[in-house]
Enzyme design. Structure first.
Site, PDB file in Angstrom:
ATOM      1  N   ASP A  73      -5.251   9.388   0.772  1.00 26.80           N
ATOM      2  CA  ASP A  73      -3.857   9.442   1.191  1.00 26.80           C
ATOM      3  C   ASP A  73      -3.051  10.429   0.349  1.00 26.80           C
ATOM      4  O   ASP A  73      -2.129  11.076   0.848  1.00 26.80           O
ATOM      5  CB  ASP A  73      -3.229   8.054   1.095  1.00 26.80           C
ATOM      6  N   HIS A  78       0.234  15.390   0.193  1.00 25.39           N
ATOM      7  CA  HIS A  78       0.449  16.776  -0.251  1.00 25.39           C
ATOM      8  C   HIS A  78       0.471  17.723   0.942  1.00 25.39           C
ATOM      9  O   HIS A  78       1.351  18.598   1.055  1.00 25.39           O
ATOM     10  CB  HIS A  78      -0.653  17.168  -1.221  1.00 25.39           C
ATOM     11  N   ASP A 177      14.339  -0.294 -14.402  1.00 24.04           N
ATOM     12  CA  ASP A 177      13.430   0.802 -14.726  1.00 24.04           C
ATOM     13  C   ASP A 177      13.526   1.939 -13.717  1.00 24.04           C
ATOM     14  O   ASP A 177      12.881   2.975 -13.896  1.00 24.04           O
ATOM     15  CB  ASP A 177      11.985   0.294 -14.780  1.00 24.04           C
ATOM     16  N   ALA A 189       3.229   1.449  -0.058  1.00 25.51           N
ATOM     17  CA  ALA A 189       2.784   2.107  -1.293  1.00 25.51           C
ATOM     18  C   ALA A 189       3.505   1.501  -2.497  1.00 25.51           C
ATOM     19  O   ALA A 189       3.477   0.299  -2.704  1.00 25.51           O
ATOM     20  CB  ALA A 189       3.018   3.618  -1.170  1.00 25.51           C
ATOM     21  N   ALA A 191       6.594   0.947  -3.061  1.00 28.94           N
ATOM     22  CA  ALA A 191       7.618  -0.025  -2.683  1.00 28.94           C
ATOM     23  C   ALA A 191       7.024  -1.418  -2.482  1.00 28.94           C
ATOM     24  O   ALA A 191       7.666  -2.426  -2.792  1.00 28.94           O
ATOM     25  CB  ALA A 191       8.331   0.432  -1.413  1.00 28.94           C
ATOM     26  N   LEU A 192       5.820  -1.490  -1.969  1.00 26.74           N
ATOM     27  CA  LEU A 192       5.164  -2.786  -1.777  1.00 26.74           C
ATOM     28  C   LEU A 192       4.879  -3.458  -3.113  1.00 26.74           C
ATOM     29  O   LEU A 192       5.144  -4.654  -3.298  1.00 26.74           O
ATOM     30  CB  LEU A 192       3.867  -2.597  -0.989  1.00 26.74           C
TER      31      LEU A 192
END
Length: 297
Positions: A73, A78, A177, A189, A191-192
Site C-alpha cells: 500500500d 506514493h 501528540d 490506516a 486514523a484507525l
C-alpha cells in the site's frame, strides 16, 4: 487486450528478490500480449534494464493507459500522489502485508490481471487531501495525500498545543501528540489505530482524529469532504511540529505558519477485479471472522 495499450510499472523499493521475480513475471506477461511497457526507475533497476529505459513518473502519467504498482500500500500511495494530476488508473499487485489498496496477488497475474486488462474491472474513485503551509515570510508550500495528513511533534517528548477551525469557525483547542486528518481511504490506516471510525470509501467525508489527547473529551470528528480545515499551532510549538502526508512526505512548519487542509482537486482512480468486496477485505485484514450460522423463524 485492446482496452489498454501502454502500461506503466512502478516497483517497490526494498525486498528486491520478491519484487524482482514479480516484475519479471509481469513484464513477460504484458509483452507476450504485445503491450508497450514503460518502467519507472526502481523497476528498471531491479530488472537490470538497459541505460535509458527508466522513465520519470510524469512521463508514465502522460503516456500510459494504466499503471501497475508492484509493492504494498505504501508504494501505491506514493504512485497515487505522484500521478494525481494525470488521471491515470492504478492497479496494485500486493507484495506487502495488509493490502487494503493493492489487492491483486502475484499469483493472479495470469488470471485476475488478464480480466482487468480486457476491461472486466470495477473502477474505484478515491478522494485525496491537499495540505498547505502558509506564512508571511515565504510562498505557500503544498503536498497531497491519499490516506492522511498528520500534524505531529517530532523532536520533543511534550504535548503540542493547537487550535482547529472549520470553514473559519473555531472548533476546539487541545493539547495532544498531534492530529490526523484522514480520507475514507485513510480511515483504515493511522486514523484507525488512533481510535477513529472506519468510513466507507464511497462517502465524501474527512475525519479528524486526535493523537493521545490530554483531555479525553476530544474525540474523532467526521466532517463533510468540502470543509476547509485550518490548524493553528501555538507559537512555542512551531519548532517541534511538522506535517506528514501518507507517512512519506514531510513539511516543516516555519515561524508564524498556519496549516490548511482541503479536498484535493484531483482524485485517485483504482481498478479492482470484478466481485471485489470492500467488506471482505476488512474481514480478512482486520480479523473480523467469517459468517456465523443463524436461524430464521
Amino acid at each position: 487486450m485492446a482496452h489498454f495499450q501502454t502500461i506503466g510499472i512502478i516497483g517497490k523499493q526494498g525486498d528486491p528478490d520478491k519484487a524482482r521475480s514479480t516484475l519479471r513475471t509481469l513484464c513477460a506477461y504484458l509483452r507476450a500480449h504485445a503491450l508497450e511497457v514503460l518502467l519507472d526507475a526502481e523497476s528498471a533497476h531491479l530488472l537490470d534494464a538497459p541505460v535509458g529505459a527508466a522513465r520519470p513518473l510524469d512521463e508514465l502519467g502522460e503516456r500510459c493507459d494504466l499503471v501497475i504498482v508492484v509493492g504494498g500500500d505504501g508504494t501505491l500511495l506514493h504512485a497515487a500522489r505522484a500521478l494525481a494530476a494525470h488521471d491515470v488508473p492504478l492497479v496494485g499487485i500486493n507484495l506487502g502485508r495488509l493490502g487494503f489498496l493493492a489487492d491483486v496477488s502475484p499469483e493472479e497475474i495470469g488470471s485476475v490481471l488478464e480480466r482487468i486488462l480486457e476491461g472486466e474491472y470495477k473502477t474505484d474513485s478515491r478522494a485525496m487531501l491537499e495540505a498547505r503551509i502558509r506564512c508571511d515570510q515565504a510562498p505557500p508550500r503544498r503536498a497531497c495525500a491519499l490516506n492522511d495528513v498528520v500534524i505531529h511533534k517530532w523532536n520533543t517528548a511534550r504535548m503540542i498545543e493547537f487550535e482547529t477551525y472549520v470553514d473559519g469557525v473555531f472548533v476546539n483547542a487541545q493539547r495532544s501528540d498531534g492530529l490526523i486528518i484522514a480520507t475514507p481511504t485513510g480511515s483504515t490506516a493511522y486514523a484507525l489505530s488512533g481510535g477513529g471510525p472506519l468510513i466507507d470509501p464511497g462517502l465524501e467525508a474527512i475525519v479528524l482524529v486526535p493523537i493521545c489527547p490530554h483531555d479525553l473529551a476530544h474525540r474523532p470528528l467526521v466532517l463533510p469532504a468540502e470543509r476547509h480545515i485550518e490548524v493553528r499551532v501555538g507559537p512555542l510549538e512551531l519548532g517541534h511540529v511538522q506535517i506528514t502526508c501518507d507517512g512519506q512526505d514531510e513539511l516543516q512548519l516555519p515561524p508564524g505558519a498556519t496549516i490548511e487542509i482541503t479536498r484535493h482537486p484531483e482524485r485517485a482512480t483504482l481498478l479492482h477485479p470484478l466481485g471485489q468486496d470492500h467488506y471482505q477485505i476488512l474481514r480478512a485484514k482486520l480479523g473480523w471472522g467469517g459468517r456465523t450460522q443463524t436461524r430464521r423463524a
